[in-house]
Design an enzyme around this catalytic site. Structure first.
Site, mmCIF file in Angstrom:
data_model
loop_
_atom_site.group_PDB
_atom_site.id
_atom_site.type_symbol
_atom_site.label_atom_id
_atom_site.label_comp_id
_atom_site.label_asym_id
_atom_site.label_seq_id
_atom_site.Cartn_x
_atom_site.Cartn_y
_atom_site.Cartn_z
ATOM 1 N N MET A 81 0.817 -1.221 0.000
ATOM 2 C CA MET A 81 0.000 0.000 0.000
ATOM 3 C C MET A 81 0.854 1.276 0.000
ATOM 4 O O MET A 81 2.046 1.227 0.277
ATOM 5 C CB MET A 81 -0.901 0.015 1.244
ATOM 6 N N HIS A 82 0.221 2.374 -0.252
ATOM 7 C CA HIS A 82 0.713 3.752 0.000
ATOM 8 C C HIS A 82 1.850 4.250 -0.886
ATOM 9 O O HIS A 82 2.155 5.448 -0.865
ATOM 10 C CB HIS A 82 1.182 3.921 1.456
ATOM 11 N N ASP A 240 -2.886 -4.758 -0.277
ATOM 12 C CA ASP A 240 -2.492 -6.106 0.163
ATOM 13 C C ASP A 240 -3.203 -6.534 1.447
ATOM 14 O O ASP A 240 -3.515 -7.722 1.614
ATOM 15 C CB ASP A 240 -0.973 -6.269 0.281
HETATM 16 O O1 LIG Z 1 1.803 0.088 5.049
HETATM 17 C C1 LIG Z 1 1.192 -0.953 5.161
HETATM 18 C C2 LIG Z 1 -0.221 -0.953 5.593
HETATM 19 O O2 LIG Z 1 -0.713 0.297 5.960
HETATM 20 C C3 LIG Z 1 1.874 -2.252 4.826
HETATM 21 O O3 LIG Z 1 1.148 -3.347 5.289
HETATM 22 C C4 LIG Z 1 2.139 -2.363 3.357
HETATM 23 O O4 LIG Z 1 0.905 -2.538 2.696
HETATM 24 C C5 LIG Z 1 3.175 -3.437 3.012
HETATM 25 O O5 LIG Z 1 2.811 -4.721 3.265
HETATM 26 P P1 LIG Z 1 3.736 -6.051 3.263
HETATM 27 O O6 LIG Z 1 4.716 -5.947 2.161
HETATM 28 O O7 LIG Z 1 4.324 -6.181 4.602
HETATM 29 O O8 LIG Z 1 2.722 -7.147 3.021
#
Ligand SMILES: O=C(CO)[C@@H](O)[C@H](O)COP(=O)(O)O
Ligand SMILES: Nc1ncnc2c1ncn2[C@@H]1O[C@H](COP(=O)(O)OP(=O)(O)O)[C@@H](O)[C@H]1O
EC number: 2.7.1.17
Length: 499
Positions: A81-82, A240
């Site tokens: 995300m983000h 995700d």
């Molecule tokens: O920043 C967040 C949720 O706000 C993280 O959960 C990212 O979405 C990355 O996820 P992973 O690579 O750890 O699955």
């Protein structure tokens, strides 16, 4: 037999699943890509790496496929995300993507509070200004790279960029848009109020679509490069964590998820947008239509274990590193770890805090440290569970997914620290399965995502809390919670010594 493909564009790798109509994973492929970390707090990736590794992964996925590629009906995506992907007027990438775990934007978060006000920001976006979110990253580029920013026509998130490269269609979907801090989460529309206040042209924000909505088919060019059929249907996909929730069946009230990947999250399904957690946990749109979820995030969950392994046991596997942790008693013989390697989000939104080992004793061996790392990560996630429980949520059963669900000692530890039953699924595939389920639902295989979950997902094993260990952890957790306050100022003083 008909199939769908689920693509999970993670932080460490892209994982691709070929799933049949019964929910069986026929084949899976994983392709890694590097992080670019120029300075402390910086974390970037090259979007072209995502596209190249996904293409190469799809080629591998289809290499020994003995069916007809035209029977692979649909594809969808889950993504970290983000991350900010800035595009020019020709949709060319303007600079490397700035990722979710990049914490350079503390001043831009303050700027958002100064201009918008904390209360109004929470009313519109349901979330506070955190370094990891996309809006502060946009403001950082505007301030420090004005020449690049002047060429920017739009921005998207990682998996939206990947989908664009497959289809030539540019959109963002709601579950990921919620994590930009520019979405009016309740009304599911871009906030022109926020854009105006922060002097951003609202035309930067791309068109919005729902997670299971169809965006078209793959381009002839991408079909030729990957081996996919040009008639394959493409569905938008989700963040995700939204996809992790779908892939774990978190699709009704009362369901809770613990996901330990690079980051760690505790996530709870919300049927409506009107609960008030005062911004203590994130509140985002789900990938399931008209639903929401709340979640707390540990920035360096699996990443803490990976750091420990790469630093102290680079030539060993995770299984070998963790082989002896079962012989160390709960509480790691008085050794505590806080997983603040890259700062923290929940409950301490603090980009400057760093990790600690507290209580090192000459009797401690590597296995004590390995266990303490897992306990520290799990204590951090337990802080999010405490917030949920303090707000009246009943959490007695939690589905555990991600790399953290691969080790049985860790699953038992989760049961003991969370004081809840931990469920492991058969063939746990994390967010990639959620993406495949969005494609299956989009293709019309099921009437709802819930029906798809009922058909695709099965419980494998439950881990129940051990009373003795739970009592030790209850005491130890109280000590853990003191460490943040006791080390905050020390870490501020150490800031100037970091590279
Ligand atoms: O920043 C967040 C949720 O706000 C993280 O959960 C990212 O979405 C990355 O996820 P992973 O690579 O750890 O699955
Ligand atoms: N065998 C294992 N036992 C315990 N943890 C593991 C194991 N293998 C990987 N992990 C952890 O899982 C994390 C990766 O999980 P994953 O869900 O693939 O992450 P991401 O989606 O962020 O790339 C690693 O950071 C590592 O700490």
């Amino acid at each position: 037999m008909k199939y769908v493909v689920g693509v999970d564009l993670g932080t460490s790798a892209v994982k691709i699943l070929l799933v049949d109509k019964q929910g069986n994973v026929v084949k899976s492929v994983s392709k890694p890509y590097p992080l670019i970390q120029e300075k402390t707090g910086y974390s970037e990736q090259n979007p072209q790496d995502w596209v190249d590794q996904t293409t190469s992964g799809l080629v591998d996925l289809l290499k020994d496929f003995d069916g007809d590629v035209n029977d692979i009906e649909g594809i969808s995506f889950s993504g970290q995300m983000h991350g900010l992907v800035l595009l020019d007027g020709d949709n060319e990438v303007l600079r490397p993507a700035i990722l979710w775990n990049d914490t350079r934007t503390t001043l831009q978060c303050q700027q958002i509070y100064d201009v918008v006000g904390e209360k109004r920001l929470l009313e519109i976006t349901k979330n506070p200004a955190l370094e990891g979110f996309t809006l502060p990253k946009i403001l950082w580029v505007k301030q420090f790279e004005p020449e690049i920013f002047s060429q920017a026509k739009t921005f998207v998130l990682p998996k939206d960029y990947l989908r664009y490269k497959l289809t030539g269609q540019l959109q963002m979907e709601y579950s990921d848009a919620a994590g930009t801090l520019l979405l009016d989460v309740s009304n599911k529309e871009w906030s022109t109020e926020l854009c105006d206040l922060l002097e951003l042209d609202s035309s930067l924000c791309p068109p919005l679509i729902g997670s299971h909505e169809e965006v078209g088919t793959v381009t002839a060019e991408f079909a030729a490069a990957s081996g996919l059929s040009p008639s394959m249907r493409v569905f938008a996909g989700g963040a995700d964590n939204a996809c992790g929730a779908i892939g774990a069946g978190i699709l009704e009230d009362g369901k809770t998820l613990c996901s330990i990947g690079t980051s760690g999250v505790v996530l709870s399904y919300e049927a409506s947008e009107d609960k008030d957690f005062g911004g203590k946990v994130h509140y985002f749109n789900h990938g399931a239509p008209d639903a929401f979820y709340t979640m707390g995030v540990t920035l360096a969950a699996g990443y803490s274990l990976t750091w420990f392994k790469e630093t102290f046991a680079p030539d060993e596997s995770f299984d070998s590193l963790l082989a002896e942790i079962g012989t160390v008693p709960a509480g790691s013989n008085g050794l505590l770890f806080t997983p603040y390697l890259v700062g923290e989000r929940t409950p301490h939104a603090d980009a400057a805090i760093r990790a600690s080992f507290i209580g090192m004793d000459s009797s401690h061996r590597r296995k004590d440290f390995a266990r303490a790392v897992l306990e520290g990560i799990t204590f951090s996630l337990n802080e999010s569970i405490e917030i949920f429980r303090q707000n009246g949520k009943k959490i007695d059963t939690i589905v555990s997914i991600g790399g953290g669900a691969l080790n049985e000692d860790w699953l038992q530890m989760q049961a003991d620290i969370f004081n809840a039953n931990i469920v492991r699924l058969t063939s746990e595939q994390g967010p990639g399965m959620g993406a495949a389920m969005l494609a299956a639902y989009g293709c019309g295989w099921f009437d709802s995502l819930k029906a798809c979950a009922d058909a695709f997902l099965q419980e494998d094993k439950q881990f129940q809390p051990n009373e003795e260990a739970a009592a030790v952890y209850k005491k130890m957790f109280a000590v853990y919670q003191e460490i943040y306050g006791q080390t905050k100022e020390l870490n501020q003083k150490l800031l100037e010594f970091r590279k």
